[in-house]
Design a protein around this motif. Structure first.
Motif, PDB file in Angstrom:
ATOM      1  N   VAL A 180      54.737  95.871  12.610  1.00  0.00           N
ATOM      2  CA  VAL A 180      55.841  95.770  11.651  1.00  0.00           C
ATOM      3  C   VAL A 180      55.467  94.815  10.525  1.00  0.00           C
ATOM      4  CG1 VAL A 180      58.218  94.941  11.353  1.00  0.00           C
ATOM      5  CG2 VAL A 180      57.642  96.414  13.288  1.00  0.00           C
ATOM      6  N   PHE A 181      54.900  93.661  10.868  1.00  0.00           N
ATOM      7  CA  PHE A 181      54.530  92.686   9.845  1.00  0.00           C
ATOM      8  C   PHE A 181      53.461  93.240   8.897  1.00  0.00           C
ATOM      9  CE2 PHE A 181      55.839  88.847  12.639  1.00  0.00           C
ATOM     10  CZ  PHE A 181      57.151  88.995  12.231  1.00  0.00           C
ATOM     11  N   VAL A 213      55.348  95.453   6.418  1.00  0.00           N
ATOM     12  CA  VAL A 213      56.614  94.773   6.126  1.00  0.00           C
ATOM     13  C   VAL A 213      57.418  95.453   5.014  1.00  0.00           C
ATOM     14  CG1 VAL A 213      55.736  93.082   4.451  1.00  0.00           C
ATOM     15  CG2 VAL A 213      57.633  92.472   5.968  1.00  0.00           C
ATOM     16  N   ILE A 270      63.634  93.454  10.724  1.00  0.00           N
ATOM     17  CA  ILE A 270      62.555  92.536  11.073  1.00  0.00           C
ATOM     18  C   ILE A 270      63.115  91.322  11.810  1.00  0.00           C
ATOM     19  CG2 ILE A 270      60.784  90.996  10.130  1.00  0.00           C
ATOM     20  CD1 ILE A 270      60.405  93.065   7.869  1.00  0.00           C
ATOM     21  N   THR A 302      62.156  90.335  15.641  1.00  0.00           N
ATOM     22  CA  THR A 302      61.616  89.006  15.936  1.00  0.00           C
ATOM     23  C   THR A 302      62.457  88.298  16.992  1.00  0.00           C
ATOM     24  OG1 THR A 302      60.788  88.877  13.661  1.00  0.00           O
ATOM     25  CG2 THR A 302      60.930  86.810  14.900  1.00  0.00           C
TER      26      THR A 302
END
Length: 164
Positions: free
Chosen positions: A125-126, A129, A137, A141
Motif C-alpha cells: 500500500v505504501f 500510496v 491507509i 495502519t
C-alpha cells in the motif's frame, strides 16, 4: 451412570476425527492457492523486463505474501492435526523438521505470520500510496498495529506461561 459417562467421553474423543474434513479442505484450498501462485509467478516472468523497479518490488512482495499465506495454512494443518487428532505415525518420513508446535506456540507462530503478511500488504500500500485514500491507509495502519500488539501480547503470555 459410569457407563453413560464413558460413552459421552468416547463420543467426544471420537468427534476429533471430524476435524480431518477441515484439514482435507485446507489441503484442497492450498492446492488451488498453489495453482494461483504459479499463474502469478508466470505473470512476473513474462513482465519482468517491462516492469520498473517499484512494480517489480510489488510483484515480488506479492509472491512473498502468497508464500507466507501458504506456510501459515500448512502450519495450522500440520500442528492442529498433531495436537487435536492424531500423531503422525509414518516412521519412514523424518518429521523432526516439524519441531514442537503445541497449542501455545502455534498461536504465537500464527500471530507472527499474520504480522508478516500484514506488513507486506501495508508495504505494498505504501509503495502505491497514490492509489489509496488517506482514510484507508490510516485504517490499514491501525489494523496492522493491532496485529503487532496482539502478537507481542501472545508472545509475552507464552513466555510467562513457560516460566511457571
Amino acid at each position: 451412570m459410569k457407563s453413560v459417562e464413558l460413552l459421552v467421553e468416547r463420543v467426544i474423543l471420537s468427534s476429533r476425527w471430524v476435524l480431518v474434513v477441515f484439514y482435507l479442505g485446507l489441503a484442497a484450498a492450498l492446492a488451488l492457492y498453489a495453482a494461483s501462485f504459479v499463474l502469478k509467478l508466470a505473470k512476473v516472468f513474462m513482465e519482468a523486463f517491462s516492469l520498473d523497479e517499484a512494480e517489480m518490488i510489488l510483484a515480488m512482495l506479492g509472491l512473498i505474501d502468497a508464500a507466507l499465506v501458504a506456510s501459515l495454512v500448512l502450519m495450522v494443518m500440520i500442528s492442529s492435526y498433531e495436537n487435536f487428532v492424531s500423531r503422525f505415525d509414518d516412521t519412514k518420513v523424518d518429521l523432526s523438521w516439524l519441531g514442537k508446535l503445541d497449542a501455545g506456540s502455534l498461536k504465537v507462530k500464527v500471530a507472527s505470520a499474520i504480522v508478516a503478511i500484514s506488513s507486506i500488504h501495508l508495504l505494498q500500500v505504501f509503495l502505491n500510496v497514490s492509489e489509496f485514500e488517506d482514510g484507508k491507509i490510516m485504517w490499514l495502519t491501525i489494523m496492522h498495529m493491532a496485529f503487532v500488539g496482539s502478537a507481542v501480547a501472545l508472545g509475552l503470555l507464552d513466555r510467562m506461561s513457560l516460566k511457571k
